[in-house]
Scaffold this motif. Sequence first.
Motif: not given
Length: 277
Positions: A264-268, A270-277
């Motif tokens: 989860y930390r990797l997904a959100v 800056k590299s992947y930017r999968l942070q939900p809106v």
Amino acid sequence: PAFRRFQRGYYRVYLPALAADWLQGPYLYKLYQHYRFLEEQIAILYVCGFASSVLFGLVSSSLVDRLGRKKSCVLFSLTYSICCLAKLSRDYLVLAAGRVLGGLSTALLFSAFEAWYVHEHVERYDFPTEWIAVTFSRAAFWNNVIAVGAGGAADFFTEWLGLGPVAPFMVSIPLLVLSGVFAVKNWDENYGKKRAFSKTCGDGLKCLLSDRRVLLLGTIQALFESVIYIFIFLWTPVLDPHGAPLGIVFSGFMAASTLGSSLYRLAVSKSYRLQPV
């Protein structure tokens, strides 16, 4: 350096408390089975613990603020130690009372320690507020490491040494005593604002009902926790008949949980930017 010393003082009390809590996870159902209770009776014991955690969770923040955060952490060590000692009894009512004390202890574990830390960090030492996240993220990392290790330790005392399913609960007691002693010797007392319990609950309910997103998030969280509690109850009777090493399986669950947090930390990031809106 002053911040590092302060952090170490917090971890010396908090991490043994977490270790004692995790040690009790793998063999709880097995212990009740060992005492020859029926599945329906074991279910009631589990419900006693969960219901106690809910009830005391409602009042824990007010209780901690009034009693004092340091005293509440010492109270946690005392009540959880009694909860562990109750596991030596085969009397159903004693075991149920132990589960109620376990619910109180869990509520204190997840309120008193962090409340004490935040107050000391901001009010007494005046460290930058953004450093709080540093301490808690490190605590979360060590919590995951301890959880994985606790499964292996529980398996070692129960299966390898042949001490039976009550052994992890007895091993937890020295850790709880250690946590309480370090709190008494090294921590200063602090208190929160004394607010009426009815006002606290009223404000929380108002927040819940006034914002649809908060209500939705709470509902999703409640459903998720329900699934987790069902899983916690069922995994032992499902796997135990096949001779699975329960402590090692528990470590596997905790390692998978740690991996999920890392992904989860990797997904959100800056590299992947999968942070939900």
